[in-house]
Scaffold this motif. Structure first.
Motif, PDB file in Angstrom:
ATOM      1  N   LEU A   8      39.982  45.904  90.325  1.00 50.76           N
ATOM      2  CA  LEU A   8      38.752  45.620  89.586  1.00 50.76           C
ATOM      3  C   LEU A   8      38.772  46.252  88.196  1.00 50.76           C
ATOM      4  O   LEU A   8      38.380  45.623  87.205  1.00 50.76           O
ATOM      5  N   ALA A   9      39.253  47.495  88.104  1.00 47.08           N
ATOM      6  CA  ALA A   9      39.315  48.159  86.801  1.00 47.08           C
ATOM      7  C   ALA A   9      40.230  47.388  85.852  1.00 47.08           C
ATOM      8  O   ALA A   9      39.918  47.210  84.660  1.00 47.08           O
ATOM      9  N   GLY A  10      41.364  46.912  86.356  1.00 47.08           N
ATOM     10  CA  GLY A  10      42.271  46.136  85.518  1.00 47.08           C
ATOM     11  C   GLY A  10      41.661  44.830  85.056  1.00 47.08           C
ATOM     12  O   GLY A  10      41.857  44.411  83.899  1.00 47.08           O
ATOM     13  N   ARG A  11      40.888  44.184  85.927  1.00 48.42           N
ATOM     14  CA  ARG A  11      40.230  42.931  85.542  1.00 48.42           C
ATOM     15  C   ARG A  11      39.203  43.159  84.447  1.00 48.42           C
ATOM     16  O   ARG A  11      39.068  42.337  83.527  1.00 48.42           O
ATOM     17  N   VAL A  12      38.478  44.279  84.516  1.00 46.69           N
ATOM     18  CA  VAL A  12      37.486  44.564  83.478  1.00 46.69           C
ATOM     19  C   VAL A  12      38.181  44.802  82.130  1.00 46.69           C
ATOM     20  O   VAL A  12      37.726  44.315  81.080  1.00 46.69           O
ATOM     21  N   LEU A  13      39.290  45.534  82.116  1.00 47.82           N
ATOM     22  CA  LEU A  13      40.005  45.759  80.859  1.00 47.82           C
ATOM     23  C   LEU A  13      40.504  44.446  80.265  1.00 47.82           C
ATOM     24  O   LEU A  13      40.479  44.265  79.038  1.00 47.82           O
ATOM     25  N   PHE A 155      40.252  54.633  87.994  1.00 46.32           N
ATOM     26  CA  PHE A 155      39.953  54.695  86.558  1.00 46.32           C
ATOM     27  C   PHE A 155      41.082  54.017  85.795  1.00 46.32           C
ATOM     28  O   PHE A 155      42.256  54.118  86.170  1.00 46.32           O
ATOM     29  N   ALA A 156      40.713  53.363  84.704  1.00 48.86           N
ATOM     30  CA  ALA A 156      41.714  52.791  83.805  1.00 48.86           C
ATOM     31  C   ALA A 156      41.127  52.720  82.408  1.00 48.86           C
ATOM     32  O   ALA A 156      39.916  52.494  82.241  1.00 48.86           O
ATOM     33  N   ASN A 157      41.956  52.931  81.400  1.00 49.74           N
ATOM     34  CA  ASN A 157      41.491  52.736  80.023  1.00 49.74           C
ATOM     35  C   ASN A 157      42.521  51.947  79.223  1.00 49.74           C
ATOM     36  O   ASN A 157      43.658  51.721  79.668  1.00 49.74           O
ATOM     37  N   SER A 158      42.125  51.529  78.043  1.00 53.96           N
ATOM     38  CA  SER A 158      42.981  50.681  77.230  1.00 53.96           C
ATOM     39  C   SER A 158      44.094  51.449  76.540  1.00 53.96           C
ATOM     40  O   SER A 158      44.938  50.852  75.875  1.00 53.96           O
ATOM     41  N   ALA A 159      44.123  52.790  76.724  1.00 52.30           N
ATOM     42  CA  ALA A 159      45.239  53.589  76.215  1.00 52.30           C
ATOM     43  C   ALA A 159      46.381  53.657  77.228  1.00 52.30           C
ATOM     44  O   ALA A 159      47.406  54.293  76.967  1.00 52.30           O
ATOM     45  N   GLY A 160      46.189  53.042  78.392  1.00 50.08           N
ATOM     46  CA  GLY A 160      47.238  53.012  79.397  1.00 50.08           C
ATOM     47  C   GLY A 160      47.124  54.063  80.478  1.00 50.08           C
ATOM     48  O   GLY A 160      48.000  54.185  81.341  1.00 50.08           O
ATOM     49  N   HIS A 161      46.039  54.828  80.474  1.00 47.19           N
ATOM     50  CA  HIS A 161      45.861  55.858  81.499  1.00 47.19           C
ATOM     51  C   HIS A 161      45.157  55.269  82.715  1.00 47.19           C
ATOM     52  O   HIS A 161      44.229  54.454  82.584  1.00 47.19           O
ATOM     53  N   SER A 162      45.577  55.701  83.894  1.00 50.22           N
ATOM     54  CA  SER A 162      44.917  55.265  85.121  1.00 50.22           C
ATOM     55  C   SER A 162      44.974  56.388  86.148  1.00 50.22           C
ATOM     56  O   SER A 162      45.814  57.292  86.065  1.00 50.22           O
ATOM     57  N   ALA A 163      44.066  56.324  87.111  1.00 52.20           N
ATOM     58  CA  ALA A 163      43.999  57.335  88.163  1.00 52.20           C
ATOM     59  C   ALA A 163      43.254  56.761  89.348  1.00 52.20           C
ATOM     60  O   ALA A 163      42.371  55.901  89.190  1.00 52.20           O
ATOM     61  N   VAL A 164      43.597  57.229  90.536  1.00 51.38           N
ATOM     62  CA  VAL A 164      42.891  56.828  91.753  1.00 51.38           C
ATOM     63  C   VAL A 164      42.637  58.067  92.596  1.00 51.38           C
ATOM     64  O   VAL A 164      43.315  59.094  92.455  1.00 51.38           O
TER      65      VAL A 164
END
Length: 470
Positions: A8-13, A155-164
């Motif tokens: 879902l986070a990836g789809r929002v980005l 979590f995901a952001n457009s800088a390429g960071h992600s976490a679960v």
């Protein structure tokens, strides 16, 4: 479950790139929460509820302006609407020159293992703790709740960071009533199996019976022994108003890093990974232990990315919803006990709750502190506390669930509830802490992962200003 949230986070980005363009900076947090509550009153279960929900939180920085939005619709139309309305809000927002940027890609700790039996506990399993509590009060009126919660997030952001991450928690909070007097017992743990309903019920009942026929004492300053439930209120207010990076930057906090503001016995640490908690914050920053006070000396305050940038520091992993308004707050504060070695080994927190029930003094840990009091008060709990002076953290509130006069190390009479007015930092100041217990007890807060852990504390002075009705 985290895989679904990550998707879902990836789809929002991807939607942000389509709607706002590749230059937009975006961060997304998707959280699933499963909360179940078994509530009882008049010694009967009267409510069992459970809910599951998914929330999507989006923050967008585009064209020098920042806006945030959130929603619970995760179908394509719902996600598209979230991105579009957040983009529209950003167009109307004022310029944001203090935008701190996005969290850069970095490793995130996995956090503590999740107890699956707690995460997906059945109503029968919670009801068994309630039955044990009710049986243990032996005919007194009983009321309270047993709660289990589970959260998974990505979590995901457009800088390429992600976490679960994933987290689970179990809590029991109950009272027993005898002749109009209440006794309370609370405990929060990573595992439902660690909640002993019978031990909690026995403690609540013993304290209720010991609190009947209270006498009235005059207001004034008394030496006190505060049980963990009362100490938790100190920790919560110190966190909200003192170790809050936004309030510190605005000079509205008492905190002075580097100054010996507390008694040398006081060591406070915000320690989210000590329990099952999501290992990252709203901005994707890894959460870690943050020493707030070390042996009486204030060491740090909590920061999100914005408040940290304002004072030339980095984030401490305390980004949270609403933080731009009221600031980043430590929400997992521990007052380390007298025997830190035993604490580090995990001793005491669960076992101390039901040990040695003898009436007003519910456990050996508190008994050892009470034994040193020539004349003072034993206080079970605080409530309805309100801040009068945020800078000095002067708080007024009421006692509840049992107060006793202590003479020559022995609780001699139950006492009517007091109103108090006290500066929390001053009460814990140099020379004021006469003793700490060895067995901390984790006290529940909301179901969002907040908790406070402390042993009983003996203080030289506490300012009681009148009766509870005054």
């Amino acid at each position: 479950m985290s895989g679904d949230e990550r998707d879902l986070a990836g789809r929002v980005l991807e939607l942000v790139r389509r709607v706002a363009g590749s230059a937009a900076q975006a961060e997304v947090l998707v959280t699933r929460s499963d909360l179940a509550l078994t509530r009882f009153a008049n010694s009967f279960i009267h409510q069992n509820v459970a809910e599951t929900g998914i929330t999507v939180q989006l923050r967008l920085h585009v064209d020098g302006r920042t806006a945030a939005g959130g929603g619970s619709r995760v179908d394509p139309d719902g996600l598209t609407a979230l991105v579009e309305r957040t983009r529209a809000a950003a167009r109307l927002a004022p310029p944001d020159p203090a935008w701190p940027g996005l969290t850069a890609p970095a490793p995130t700790p996995t956090g503590r293992p999740v107890d699956e039996a707690t995460a997906f506990a059945s109503p029968d399993e919670r009801a068994a703790r309630v039955r044990a509590f009710v049986d243990a009060v032996e005919g007194l009126e009983a009321a309270g709740y047993c709660r289990t919660s589970y959260r998974s997030g990505a979590f995901a952001n457009s800088a390429g960071h992600s976490a679960v991450g994933r987290a689970a928690e179990a809590t029991m909070d109950g009272i027993a009533r005898a002749g109009g007097a209440d006794g309370v017992a609370r405990h929060s743990a990573d595992r439902l199996a660690d909640l002993d309903g019978a031990a909690l019920g026995a403690r609540a009942a013993a304290k209720a019976r010991a609190a009947t026929d209270p006498v009235e004492l005059p207001p004034g300053r008394y030496e006190v022994v505060l049980e963990p439930a009362a100490v938790a209120d100190l920790l919560q207010n110190l966190a909200w108003y003192g170790f809050n990076g936004k309030r510190y930057a605005e000079r509205q906090s008492f905190a002075e890093p580097g100054a010996a503001q507390f008694d040398p016995a006081v060591t406070l640490v915000d320690d989210p990974l000590h329990a099952s908690t999501l290992p990252f914050d709203l901005e994707g920053t890894a959460r870690r232990a943050l020493p707030l006070v070390e042996a009486g000396t204030t060491g740090a305050v909590a920061h999100d990315r914005r408040s940290g940038a304002e004072v030339g520091a980095g984030s401490t992993g305390h980004g949270m919803p609403g933080g731009s308004t009221f600031g980043p707050i430590p929400r997992n504060v521990r007052l380390l006990p007298a025997d830190r070695a035993a604490d580090a080994a995990g001793g005491g927190a669960a076992g101390a709750v039901g040990a040695g029930v003898t009436g007003a003094v519910g456990d050996p840990d508190t008994a050892a502190l009470v034994a040193g009091v020539r004349r003072g008060l034993l206080v079970s709990d605080f409530w309805y506390t309100r801040v009068l002076d945020p800078k000095q953290l002067v708080v007024t509130g009421l006692t509840r669930n049992g107060v006793w006069l202590v003479e020559d190390g022995v609780p001699t009479r139950a006492v009517r509830d007091f109103r108090f007015t006290e500066s929390y930092p001053r009460a814990l100041g140099p020379g004021r802490v006469l003793g700490l217990g060895r067995s901390p007890v984790r006290q529940p807060d909301r179901s969002d992962g907040s908790w406070w852990e402390a042993p009983a504390v003996r203080l030289s002075s506490w300012n009681f200003t009148g009766g509870a009705s005054g």
